[in-house]
Design a protein around this motif. Structure first.
Motif, PDB file in Angstrom:
ATOM      1  N   GLU A  87       0.838  -1.221   0.000  1.00  9.26           N
ATOM      2  CA  GLU A  87       0.000   0.000   0.000  1.00  9.26           C
ATOM      3  C   GLU A  87       0.869   1.266   0.000  1.00  9.26           C
ATOM      4  N   ALA A  88       0.224   2.373  -0.356  1.00 11.23           N
ATOM      5  CA  ALA A  88       0.897   3.683  -0.302  1.00 11.23           C
ATOM      6  C   ALA A  88      -0.131   4.732   0.098  1.00 11.23           C
ATOM      7  N   VAL A  89       0.349   5.815   0.707  1.00 12.88           N
ATOM      8  CA  VAL A  89      -0.519   6.967   1.006  1.00 12.88           C
ATOM      9  C   VAL A  89       0.043   8.171   0.259  1.00 12.88           C
ATOM     10  N   ARG A  90      -0.821   8.828  -0.484  1.00 13.05           N
ATOM     11  CA  ARG A  90      -0.394  10.074  -1.161  1.00 13.05           C
ATOM     12  C   ARG A  90      -0.035  11.079  -0.063  1.00 13.05           C
ATOM     13  N   ILE A  91       1.137  11.682  -0.146  1.00 15.57           N
ATOM     14  CA  ILE A  91       1.582  12.580   0.938  1.00 15.57           C
ATOM     15  C   ILE A  91       2.215  13.833   0.349  1.00 15.57           C
ATOM     16  N   PHE A  92       2.193  14.919   1.146  1.00 13.92           N
ATOM     17  CA  PHE A  92       2.718  16.203   0.683  1.00 13.92           C
ATOM     18  C   PHE A  92       3.785  16.705   1.655  1.00 13.92           C
ATOM     19  N   THR A  93       4.632  17.610   1.164  1.00 13.66           N
ATOM     20  CA  THR A  93       5.750  18.121   1.971  1.00 13.66           C
ATOM     21  C   THR A  93       5.252  18.703   3.285  1.00 13.66           C
ATOM     22  N   GLY A  94       5.848  18.243   4.371  1.00 17.86           N
ATOM     23  CA  GLY A  94       5.503  18.760   5.702  1.00 17.86           C
ATOM     24  C   GLY A  94       4.366  18.005   6.367  1.00 17.86           C
ATOM     25  N   ALA A  95       3.759  17.031   5.662  1.00 15.92           N
ATOM     26  CA  ALA A  95       2.636  16.281   6.254  1.00 15.92           C
ATOM     27  C   ALA A  95       3.177  15.216   7.203  1.00 15.92           C
ATOM     28  N   THR A  96       2.396  14.894   8.257  1.00 16.21           N
ATOM     29  CA  THR A  96       2.814  13.860   9.233  1.00 16.21           C
ATOM     30  C   THR A  96       2.901  12.508   8.525  1.00 16.21           C
ATOM     31  N   MET A  97       3.868  11.710   8.920  1.00 17.04           N
ATOM     32  CA  MET A  97       4.020  10.374   8.330  1.00 17.04           C
ATOM     33  C   MET A  97       2.903   9.471   8.856  1.00 17.04           C
ATOM     34  N   PRO A  98       2.237   8.721   7.968  1.00 14.03           N
ATOM     35  CA  PRO A  98       1.216   7.783   8.437  1.00 14.03           C
ATOM     36  C   PRO A  98       1.874   6.617   9.187  1.00 14.03           C
ATOM     37  N   ALA A  99       1.148   6.027  10.116  1.00 13.12           N
ATOM     38  CA  ALA A  99       1.684   4.880  10.861  1.00 13.12           C
ATOM     39  C   ALA A  99       2.050   3.783   9.867  1.00 13.12           C
ATOM     40  N   GLY A 100       3.076   3.025  10.157  1.00 12.78           N
ATOM     41  CA  GLY A 100       3.483   1.883   9.323  1.00 12.78           C
ATOM     42  C   GLY A 100       4.431   2.257   8.199  1.00 12.78           C
ATOM     43  N   ALA A 101       4.368   3.506   7.715  1.00 10.71           N
ATOM     44  CA  ALA A 101       5.248   3.912   6.601  1.00 10.71           C
ATOM     45  C   ALA A 101       6.634   4.243   7.148  1.00 10.71           C
ATOM     46  N   ASP A 102       7.681   3.853   6.387  1.00 14.06           N
ATOM     47  CA  ASP A 102       9.040   4.189   6.835  1.00 14.06           C
ATOM     48  C   ASP A 102       9.866   4.836   5.723  1.00 14.06           C
ATOM     49  N   ALA A 103       9.186   5.247   4.636  1.00 13.52           N
ATOM     50  CA  ALA A 103       9.897   5.957   3.552  1.00 13.52           C
ATOM     51  C   ALA A 103       8.881   6.719   2.714  1.00 13.52           C
ATOM     52  N   VAL A 104       9.405   7.713   2.001  1.00 16.23           N
ATOM     53  CA  VAL A 104       8.570   8.448   1.038  1.00 16.23           C
ATOM     54  C   VAL A 104       9.238   8.306  -0.322  1.00 16.23           C
ATOM     55  N   VAL A 105       8.430   7.997  -1.333  1.00 16.03           N
ATOM     56  CA  VAL A 105       8.944   7.960  -2.709  1.00 16.03           C
ATOM     57  C   VAL A 105       8.483   9.247  -3.376  1.00 16.03           C
ATOM     58  N   MET A 106       9.424   9.955  -3.991  1.00 14.03           N
ATOM     59  CA  MET A 106       9.076  11.216  -4.677  1.00 14.03           C
ATOM     60  C   MET A 106       8.058  10.945  -5.780  1.00 14.03           C
ATOM     61  N   GLN A 107       7.155  11.871  -6.004  1.00 12.98           N
ATOM     62  CA  GLN A 107       6.142  11.641  -7.048  1.00 12.98           C
ATOM     63  C   GLN A 107       6.782  11.523  -8.430  1.00 12.98           C
ATOM     64  N   GLU A 108       7.953  12.135  -8.610  1.00 14.80           N
ATOM     65  CA  GLU A 108       8.670  12.029  -9.892  1.00 14.80           C
ATOM     66  C   GLU A 108       9.156  10.601 -10.149  1.00 14.80           C
ATOM     67  N   ASP A 109       9.226   9.766  -9.086  1.00 13.81           N
ATOM     68  CA  ASP A 109       9.747   8.403  -9.228  1.00 13.81           C
ATOM     69  C   ASP A 109       8.639   7.343  -9.271  1.00 13.81           C
ATOM     70  N   VAL A 110       7.388   7.765  -9.488  1.00 10.05           N
ATOM     71  CA  VAL A 110       6.299   6.784  -9.603  1.00 10.05           C
ATOM     72  C   VAL A 110       5.475   7.104 -10.848  1.00 10.05           C
ATOM     73  N   THR A 111       4.751   6.080 -11.330  1.00  9.80           N
ATOM     74  CA  THR A 111       3.773   6.308 -12.388  1.00  9.80           C
ATOM     75  C   THR A 111       2.406   6.074 -11.769  1.00  9.80           C
ATOM     76  N   ARG A 112       1.554   7.077 -11.858  1.00  5.56           N
ATOM     77  CA  ARG A 112       0.216   6.954 -11.254  1.00  5.56           C
ATOM     78  C   ARG A 112      -0.694   6.236 -12.247  1.00  5.56           C
ATOM     79  N   ASP A 113      -1.444   5.276 -11.751  1.00  6.44           N
ATOM     80  CA  ASP A 113      -2.375   4.524 -12.601  1.00  6.44           C
ATOM     81  C   ASP A 113      -3.669   4.386 -11.804  1.00  6.44           C
ATOM     82  N   SER A 114      -4.581   5.316 -11.973  1.00 10.33           N
ATOM     83  CA  SER A 114      -5.817   5.513 -11.179  1.00 10.33           C
ATOM     84  C   SER A 114      -5.533   5.357  -9.687  1.00 10.33           C
ATOM     85  N   ASP A 115      -6.030   4.349  -8.984  1.00 11.68           N
ATOM     86  CA  ASP A 115      -5.776   4.296  -7.537  1.00 11.68           C
ATOM     87  C   ASP A 115      -4.576   3.396  -7.205  1.00 11.68           C
TER      88      ASP A 115
END
Ligand code: AMP
Ligand code: MG
Length: 419
Positions: A87-115
């Protein structure tokens, strides 16, 4: 004549920090902390994202991996989301990290495909997360007593929720420019007259130190007028008198000060330019009546012999030649003001520089050479004479040559930054 070091020591022994006060952060720039200030929060205060991207579980992410986007976490409030493997959570700069997540992938490094997203990079745990307290620990000292409040200090204080800082006292100052030849800029000038350039010079130097210029007066070389102007000037914490401190018949400052009951602590210092420099102190209210305790008695009772009392005004007499006024202000007046304001570092900023010419001081006084510090090299500028204002205006640093000192081109010297 006393040495420059002795003059400075004597002045600094006599002046003391003024009482501290609370000042709003927005007004505290360039004042000095009167006590240590400590952080109230860690910085950052919570784990948060350093990028716009997706919060993920690092060990469930390989290049090419597909993840389901289960929600969105903007900055400003915690949606209390939880991320699991796959799973992934869409996140923005300065937002609190969701529980369970231990890294952020830059949006430039992913391809979005609906959900869903496809990860186009390898992901390491901790990546693009700003850890709580990684910049500043809770309770850490953020501002030391005596430190100058700079723009970044104001920001740091605000980041900790401070609205005010405890700073040293404010120094108010009066300026008197003496001389029959002086004319205010804007007026017509006759042969033999000159424009008063020391009033703006001293006013600017005082402003640089964050002192408050209460009054600026011009006074003729006439004893009674000088006494009257001084009576007004000594109501301020410090009085700076330009000109009239030399040995000519028209140099009446010393006599007028004595008439006012001032004590002259220093007159004539082995400094070039600036030899006739004067320092003294006087009761703000003028000579005290016979019945009241004398300043000397009160001094012995409170601050000790050789100290200036709160009821007294410090008087600095700087020579009228503009370069002399400039140099003596920076070497003697500025450190006294900074000490009163509670500063720890009273010196001008010093920098190493490569000298571009040979220099020798064969006078009996320490010589301050005006010059330009550029790309790490120091070159004397203009005429090295005490009236040479243009040369001074082109310089940004001072090089002190001790008595009898010789320096060779290409030597590394320490220069004082004065601009
Ligand atoms: P004094 O220290 O009064 O003997 O003045 C020394 C030199 O400085 C003389 O050439 C004065 O004309 C000049 N001078 C004095 N006061 C000022 C001033 N306020 N602005 C510019 N030059 C000044
Ligand atoms: Mg004069």
């Amino acid at each position: 004549m006393i040495s420059e070091e002795e003059a400075r020591r004597k002045i600094l022994e006599m002046v003391h920090p003024l009482p501290a006060r609370q000042l709003s952060i927005s007004k505290s720039l360039d004042f000095f902390a009167a006590e240590d200030h400590f952080g109230r929060l860690p910085l950052p205060n919570f784990d948060n994202s350093a990028m716009d991207g997706y919060a993920v579980v690092a060990n469930s992410c390989k290049k090419g991996q597909r993840l389901r986007v289960i929600g969105e976490q903007p900055a400003g409030f915690d949606r209390k989301l939880r991320v699991s493997s796959g799973e992934a959570v869409r996140i923005f700069t300065g937002a609190t990290m969701p529980a369970g997540a231990d890294a952020v992938v830059m949006q430039e490094d992913v391809t979005r495909d609906s959900d869903e997203i496809v990860i186009n990079t390898d992901v390491e745990a901790g990546e693009f997360i700003r850890q709580r307290g990684c910049d500043l620990a809770e309770g850490q000292r953020i501002l030391a007593k005596g430190e100058r409040i700079r723009a970044a200090t104001s920001a740091l204080l605000a980041s900790q929720g401070f609205t005010e800082a405890t700073v040293g006292g404010e120094v108010n100052a009066a300026i008197i420019s003496t001389g029959d030849e002086l004319v205010k800029p804007g007026k017509k000038i006759k042969v033999g007259q000159i424009y008063d350039s020391n009033s703006p010079l001293l006013g600017a130097l005082l402003q640089r130190c964050r002192a408050i210029v209460k009054s600026v007066e011009h006074c003729r070389d006439e004893r009674e007028s000088l006494i009257e102007a001084m009576k007004r000037g000594i109501k301020s914490r410090i009085l700076i008198i330009s000109g009239g401190v030399s040995v000519g018949e028209h140099d009446l400052v010393k006599a007028a000060l004595r008439d006012l009951g001032a004590q002259i602590d220093i007159w004539r210092v082995a400094i070039k330019p600036g030899k006739p420099f004067l320092f003294g102190h006087v009761e703000k209210s003028g000579p005290s009546p016979q019945s009241s305790p004398s300043a000397r008695e009160r001094r012995t009772r409170s601050a000790g012999e050789g100290s200036v009392l709160a009821s007294e005004c410090l008087v600095f007499g700087v020579p009228g030649n503009p370069v002399s006024a400039f140099v003596t202000f920076l070497q003697f007046v500025r450190p006294a003001i900074l000490k009163m304001m509670g500063a720890t570092d009273l010196d001008l900023l010093q920098m190493p520089a490569k000298l571009t010419v040979d220099l020798t001081n064969d006078s009996d006084r320490a010589h301050y050479i005006r010059g330009k510090l550029e790309h790490g090299r120091f070159t004397p500028v203009g005429r090295q004479e005490s009236h040479a204002l243009f040369g001074l205006s082109q310089s940004n640093a001072l090089l002190r040559l001790g008595i009898g000192q010789s320096l060779k081109a290409d030597e590394i010297v320490e220069v004082q930054i004065c601009d």
